[in-house]
Scaffold this motif. Structure first.
Motif: not given
Ligand code: XUL
Ligand code: CO
Length: 438
Positions: A373, A376-377, A437
């Motif tokens: 995550q 990708q963020d 996260y």
């Protein structure tokens, strides 16, 4: 053949985060795709033989606490066979794709080196059959050059060349065995390669001896056509006061000094990183940045204890940050995550081995999903990129491109009246971002 050591346990399955079953994975779903690879392939988990099957639960104050049937078999080769069967029953039920072992974990030491080789051959033949039956693979093999009293003053760094020769005997054999079992790598941890006092130690000579040993090992690796990586495992202290392979940077300098840096990479262990005064993430980032990253030994220490407690990993934030660094650096090639971790002495039920590994694998899986995550963020990466943005401008490029001398740059600074303004490193902002996260 003997009965099962884990009779009530079936193959451990992924049941998702809401499962109440303690013998199931909540996050470790081997088939889940993470950044283009199956999770199982991203993690390449291995169970180690020494802590989980060879160690009886002893410490320096007390005897073994684990009631394992192979400890009670008086014939050492029969005991090794029972241990082997049990280990493969465990690997298979856990679903770990790999395992790791030292020569002396899997087969008993004999009265002579030749007898030890023969013992190893007998058990390795059976191990090969178990590997075929279960499809469990060898992540790496290694030789134990630290337990026997002959190694008390070191193996390659021993003052006695006969000890060096004996160690060569063990390592050649284990390289052959690792090759025979199609091992993905070979590890060298310099357990006794260090010293207690300079009153009896010639440090320069010992470094030369160690380098000679390592170059003999890599020459042999090429001779037999072993394609796996050779990995050095850094550790700063314990058992010796000063271990030569202190940390990744020390190992890298040593390898460069003896022109071995193209032949060896590192196997970084989480708790060893902490003992050397670094974070685990620092060691991984350093190795990736210098092209010597190989593999990982997964465990954790205890903040209140200053030694290698080898507990199973369970710090989600640490694992997420390490995986963020590792996956951005391309992930594993032939390396993987070996649980160099042991139960607590009071965890004496056979199933505690499952709870420990399930918890460890779930922590690795969950940390990896968090890292995915973060990647990708892109917010964390962008913050670092922005921080160095000036280096992509005219000034930065002329400096790094070697187009200006110190004097020219100094003149420019005067002529342009350069007056840099301090900018925040925004550490707390970034820490808060990471917490979002988790
Ligand atoms: C010791 C250690 C070893 C190596 C293999 O601290 O980590 O078990 O991983 O010899
Ligand atoms: Co280790």
């Amino acid at each position: 053949m003997s009965q099962s050591f884990f009779p009530g346990v079936e193959r451990i399955r992924y049941e998702g985060p809401n499962s109440e079953n303690p013998l199931a994975f909540r996050y470790y779903d081997p088939n889940r795709m993470v950044l283009g690879k199956r999770l199982e392939e991203q993690l390449r988990v291995a169970v180690c033989y020494w802590h989980s099957f060879a160690w009886p639960g002893s410490d320096i104050f007390g005897h073994g606490t684990f009631d394992r049937p192979w400890f009670k078999v008086s014939n050492p080769l029969e005991a090794a066979e029972l241990k082997l069967k049990t280990a493969f029953e465990f690997f298979e039920k856990l679903g770990s794709p790999y395992f790791t072992f030292h020569d002396r974990d899997i087969a008993p030491e004999g009265a002579t080196l030749r007898e030890s080789h023969d013992n190893l051959d007998r058990i390795i033949e059976k191990a090969q059959a178990e590997m075929q039956r279960t499809s469990v693979k060898l992540l790496w093999g290694t030789a134990n050059l630290f337990s026997h009293p002959r190694y008390m003053g070191g193996a390659a760094t021993n003052p006695d060349p006969e000890v060096f020769a004996y160690a060569a005997g063990q390592v050649r054999k284990m390289l052959d065995v690792t090759h025979q079992l199609a091992g993905a790598n070979y590890v060298l941890w310099g357990g006794r390669e260090g010293y207690e006092t300079l009153l009896n130690t010639d440090m320069k000579r010992e470094a030369d001896q160690l380098a000679r040993f390592l170059s003999m090992v890599c020459e042999y690796k090429h001779k037999i056509g072993f394609k796996g990586l050779l990995l050095i495992e850094p550790k700063p202290k314990e058992p010796t006061k000063h271990q030569y392979d202190f940390d990744t940077a020390t190992v890298y300098a040593f390898l460069q000094r003896y022109r071995l840096d193209k032949e060896y990479k590192v196997n970084i262990e989480a708790n060893h990183a902490i003992l050397s005064g670094h974070s685990f993430q620092h060691e991984v980032a350093y190795a990736l940045g210098n092209g010597i990253f190989g593999s990982l030994d997964m465990n954790r220490g205890d903040d209140l204890l200053g030694w290698d407690t080898d507990q199973f990993p369970n710090d989600l934030q640490e694992i997420a940050l390490v995986m963020h660094t590792l996956l951005k650096g391309g992930g594993f090639s032939s390396g993987g995550m070996n649980f160099d971790a042991k139960l607590r002495r009071q965890s004496s039920d056979p199933n505690d081995l499952f709870h420990a590994h399930i918890g460890g694998m779930d922590t690795l899986a969950r940390g990896t999903l968090i890292a995915e995550q973060m990647i990708q963020d892109g917010k964390l990466d962008r913050a670092v990129e922005e921080r160095y943005a000036g280096w992509r401008g005219e000034l930065g490029e002329s400096i790094l491109g070697g187009r200006v001398s110190l004097a020219e740059l100094a003149d420019q600074a005067l002529a342009k009246g350069i007056d840099p303004k301090p900018r925040s490193g925004r550490q707390e902002y970034l820490e808060n971002l990471v917490n979002r996260y988790l």
